[in-house]
Design an enzyme around this catalytic site. Sequence first.
Site, PDB file in Angstrom:
ATOM      1  N   CYS A  27       8.927  -2.131   9.076  1.00 34.29           N
ATOM      2  CA  CYS A  27       9.396  -2.727   7.822  1.00 34.29           C
ATOM      3  C   CYS A  27      10.782  -3.358   7.938  1.00 34.29           C
ATOM      4  O   CYS A  27      11.032  -4.409   7.342  1.00 34.29           O
ATOM      5  CB  CYS A  27       9.307  -1.706   6.703  1.00 34.29           C
TER       6      CYS A  27
ATOM      7  N   LYS B 161       6.693  -2.667  -2.624  1.00 32.43           N
ATOM      8  CA  LYS B 161       5.801  -3.521  -1.830  1.00 32.43           C
ATOM      9  C   LYS B 161       4.611  -2.705  -1.361  1.00 32.43           C
ATOM     10  O   LYS B 161       4.676  -1.476  -1.328  1.00 32.43           O
ATOM     11  CB  LYS B 161       6.571  -4.081  -0.615  1.00 32.43           C
TER      12      LYS B 161
ATOM     13  N   ASP C  22      13.004   1.384   2.771  1.00 32.63           N
ATOM     14  CA  ASP C  22      12.021   2.484   2.823  1.00 32.63           C
ATOM     15  C   ASP C  22      12.584   3.859   3.211  1.00 32.63           C
ATOM     16  O   ASP C  22      11.994   4.556   4.056  1.00 32.63           O
ATOM     17  CB  ASP C  22      10.863   2.113   3.773  1.00 32.63           C
TER      18      ASP C  22
HETATM   19  C1  VGL Z   1       6.200   1.267   7.407  1.00 33.48           C
HETATM   20  C2  VGL Z   1       4.231   1.529   8.553  1.00 33.48           C
HETATM   21  C3  VGL Z   1       3.514   1.496   7.373  1.00 33.48           C
HETATM   22  C4  VGL Z   1       7.692   1.136   7.458  1.00 33.48           C
HETATM   23  C5  VGL Z   1       5.499   1.231   6.223  1.00 33.48           C
HETATM   24  O1  VGL Z   1       8.361   1.409   6.444  1.00 33.48           O
HETATM   25  O2  VGL Z   1       8.220   0.762   8.528  1.00 33.48           O
HETATM   26  N1  VGL Z   1       5.554   1.398   8.567  1.00 33.48           N
HETATM   27  N2  VGL Z   1       4.164   1.356   6.226  1.00 33.48           N
END
Ligand code: VGL
Length: 201
Positions: free
Chosen positions: A151, A106, A8
């Site tokens: 994540c 995702k 991410d």
């Molecule tokens: C994430 C909160 C919501 C992350 C993704 O990438 O850690 N955290 N969506």
Amino acid sequence: MKALVIVDLQNDFFENGALAVPESNSIIPVVNNIVDKFDTLIFTKDWHPAKHKSFATNHKDKKVFDLIKLNNIDQILWPVHCVQNSFGAEIHKDIKIPKTACFVTKGSDVEVDSYSGFFDNGKIHSTELNNVLKKKNISDVYFCGLATDFCVKYTVIDALALKYNSFLIADATKAVVSNNFNKSLNELVEKGAKIIYSKDL
Ligand code: VGL
Ligand code: ZN
């Protein structure tokens, strides 16, 4: 065989992003230094529809960071982030992306969040990540990215459950809540992950 999973690294998680992770920009050079050490690279992308139910704005009378049950699963409500095809969902422009890299998305089901790059939070659907690793005969998986306490943590937990030798590169990840950083690392070590530093790769 080994692989690097880069979690991410999207604009919304960097400083000034919608769900900014403190000090996240400091990992950019660290990540860029390690990508060349792997033949197999997989980038995960948080990839939400605008109507995603993890967004506080999609609930009446709820605010960011409220805790709710979403289809019986604990859900923290987040600011709108990583909306499909938006600037916030793009990988940061300063991250080196080799031509051979694969991408796994995702969080596309509005009804369930997906912190892990392997499965959604209800373990209902899986992504292509396990298939990609299996196809390439990967046994050792290295992890970095954002955020350590969400994540990254849940992706490593699932990797351990799937019996991969799992390594977290500690200087190439940052937590949403800075206080959670050490806690997350300890939790992962307890479950069998190894903590390493980029200089040791
Ligand atoms: C994430 C909160 C919501 C992350 C993704 O990438 O850690 N955290 N969506
Ligand atoms: Zn998300």
